[in-house]
Design a protein around this motif. Structure first.
Motif, short mmCIF file in Angstrom:
data_model
loop_
_atom_site.label_atom_id
_atom_site.label_comp_id
_atom_site.label_asym_id
_atom_site.label_seq_id
_atom_site.Cartn_x
_atom_site.Cartn_y
_atom_site.Cartn_z
N ILE B 208 1.13 -0.72 0.31
CA ILE B 208 0.63 0.16 0.25
C ILE B 208 0.88 1.72 0.30
N ALA B 209 2.13 1.24 0.64
CA ALA B 209 2.79 2.35 0.71
C ALA B 209 3.47 2.66 -0.82
N TYR B 211 1.52 2.00 -3.17
CA TYR B 211 0.56 2.77 -4.59
C TYR B 211 0.39 3.86 -3.63
N LEU B 212 0.23 4.47 -2.77
CA LEU B 212 0.01 5.86 -1.99
C LEU B 212 1.15 6.78 -1.87
N PHE B 213 2.35 6.09 -2.20
CA PHE B 213 3.58 7.06 -2.86
C PHE B 213 3.53 6.96 -4.72
N ALA B 216 0.12 10.22 -4.67
CA ALA B 216 0.68 11.27 -3.52
C ALA B 216 1.88 11.91 -4.46
#
Lengths: 238, 298
Positions: B208-209, B211-213, B216
């Motif tokens: 998930i990091a 994806y979020l990274f 963002a």
């Protein structure tokens, strides 16, 4: 107590987990440097970087990794029984572990937030200071909440990302009332207090509510985690 | 009566009832299919506890929500077209797909690494390549189900409601093909990241990091570059998000509109995005093969 803290620090810092903890703030600072080089080092960019990346992405992820990281691996491996068999009060264990997670969030979350904003706008408009304090306050609540989740369930990380992504990011956009129960919004509300920039639209959550909510969630979650540890049963692998 | 008799033999092999296997040897192909099937069931928590089923099925239901809204909307308003146009479905629902990938990838790869059973697998006819292909296939199929089911339900709904105008058959078929690309790329990336750690929780956080990274970074750069009216650079910054890579290819090939009101830069962006997809998928596959070569010898 220092032993408990030492074990917890080693569990997060001494393993692969640390790479994730380093990568996120490194990305934040790299973005700040990139924006500076692109020549958009103004208040608007700094705010956008802090809101989308700092508070919206980095903070919940760090909270998740540190908050569950100080206890979940021990429960997973079953080594927590060694800790629980010692004559240390269970709430004290929870409080120590929370302290470790909170200090890691200050180091990897609040400090880089300050550095990145400072790189862009210096001390202008209270952005750097505001978001450092906001990230720290939000970090406290995240650390406590995810520590509690780590004690309650083996699916702590999955539930944590569902909360951060679906509730805070998606539901929060469509349902204004949901923002009242969003740690990100509380952190923004705290950051807004120090702000003098006109680009920062007023967060929908008031500062009074945000501070009380952070305090209630933090204290409540740590106490509940301590209480859960008092009657702890190790569940087997599924 | 003599006190001393001949000494008992020192070692005796007792017959404790082990049986030989006399049936047909089903061979490597069968093992591959069995491993894929087992992994696919695991991705939805089938054959596991109730708790393991909650997350995948809740996410499946969330994926179906737009389909229900679309069918209801088309029936009431008598207007063509679902709320999310078929080819934009995956990119619009990227959060749900990413959560599914993050929570279920470690389910597929973590236990075997954690309990160090891989040498057992590889002492059978199954090779490292077979194992990786089986896991990637299973994850891709799981992601495909997550996309094909709502797309098909929406399309069947559109045909049944039959509002005035032409049905979006072409766009529906394009989206079905597109979802194969999404699934394969995401499965390779997600499994590769998850396979780096034997801990499920950390694996979930790592995927998930990622994806979020990427999301963002792409969002921050796009908005700031857009506000500096550097629209071309802003469009390129969108492509940092892997979901928009596939969406950009979709826009390039079908000429349909982009998801979430994005505007990708014209010209070379389509082919570059296609190359990006191939590169990311290949990178994920290579990491998986290397990881399991190492695990097989450990």
């Amino acid at each position: 107590m220092s032993t408990v803290a030492g074990i917890s620090y080693r569990m997060v810092i001494g393993r692969r987990r640390i790479w994730l903890m380093v990568l996120l703030p490194a990305g934040l600072i790299a973005l700040a440097v990139l924006l500076r080089m692109l020549g958009s080092a103004d208040e608007r960019s700094a705010l956008m970087l802090m809101q989308i990346f700092g508070v919206g992405t980095m903070l919940p992820l760090l909270g998740l990794i540190a908050g569950t990281g100080v206890i979940a691996p021990e429960i997973d491996d079953g080594t927590i029984v060694h800790l629980l068999s010692k004559p240390i009060s269970r709430p004290a264990i929870a409080i120590t572990k929370f302290g470790v997670a909170a200090s890691l969030l200050a180091l990897f979350g609040a400090l880089p937030a300050f550095a990145a904003a400072y790189l862009l706008v210096g001390m202008e408009a209270g952005i750097a200071f505001g978001f450092a304090v906001g990230a720290f306050a939000g970090g406290l609540a995240y650390a406590a909440l995810f520590l509690l989740l780590g004690v309650i369930t083996k699916h702590a990380v999955a539930i944590g990302i569902a909360y951060a992504l679906i509730w805070e990011s998606v539901v929060g956009v469509f349902v204004p009332g949901a923002r009242n129960f969003s740690i990100q919004q509380w952190a923004q509300s705290v950051a807004f207090q120090f702000n003098t920039s006109g680009f920062f639209t007023k967060p929908s959550v008031g500062i009074g509510f945000a501070l009380i909510a952070i305090a209630v969630v933090t204290v409540g979650a740590v106490l509940w985690a301590g209480q859960r540890l008092r009657s702890f049963t190790l569940a087997g692998e599924e | 009566m003599t006190a001393i008799s001949t000494p008992e033999p020192a070692g005796v092999i007792h017959d404790i009832g082990y049986r030989h296997y006399d049936g047909a040897r089903l061979g490597r192909g069968h093992a591959r299919v069995a491993l894929t099937r087992h992994s696919l069931r695991g991705a939805f928590g089938l054959g596991r506890s109730f708790r393991a089923k909650v997350m995948p099925f809740v996410l499946l239901v969330i994926m179906l929500l737009p389909a229900i809204v679309s069918i209801a909307g088309m029936a009431l308003a008598q207007q063509r077209g679902p709320v999310i146009d078929y080819p934009n479905f995956a990119a619009t629902m990227s959060v749900v797909l990413a959560i599914f990938l993050a929570t279920q990838s470690p389910v597929l790869v973590a236990p075997d690494l954690r309990f160090r059973v891989l040498p057992l697998y590889f002492s059978r006819p199954v090779t490292v390549g077979d194992y990786v292909v089986a896991k990637v296939t299973a994850m891709s199929l799981a992601l495909l189900i997550l996309q094909w089911l709502p797309l098909t339900v929406t399309f069947v709904g559109e045909l049944l409601v039959n509002p005035p105008g032409d049905p979006g058959t072409g766009r529906y078929l394009a989206s079905m093909v597109l979802s194969v690309v999404y699934s394969l790329m995401l499965a390779c990336l997600g499994l590769a990241i998850a396979s780096l750690t034997p801990r499920r929780g950390l694996g979930v956080a790592a995927v998930i990091a990622f994806y979020l990274f990427t999301t963002a970074v792409s969002q921050v750069l796009t908005e700031i570059l857009g506000s500096m009216s550097q629209d071309d650079s802003a469009g390129w910054a969108l492509l940092i998000n892997p979901f928009y890579l596939v969406d950009a290819v979709q826009v390039w090939l079908t000429g349909a509109s982009a998801a979430m009101g994005n505007s990708y830069p014209g010209g070379a962006s389509g082919p570059v995005a296609a190359l990006g997809i191939v590169a990311l998928t290949a990178l994920g596959g290579a990491v998986l093969i290397l990881r399991y070569r190492k695990a097989a010898s450990a």
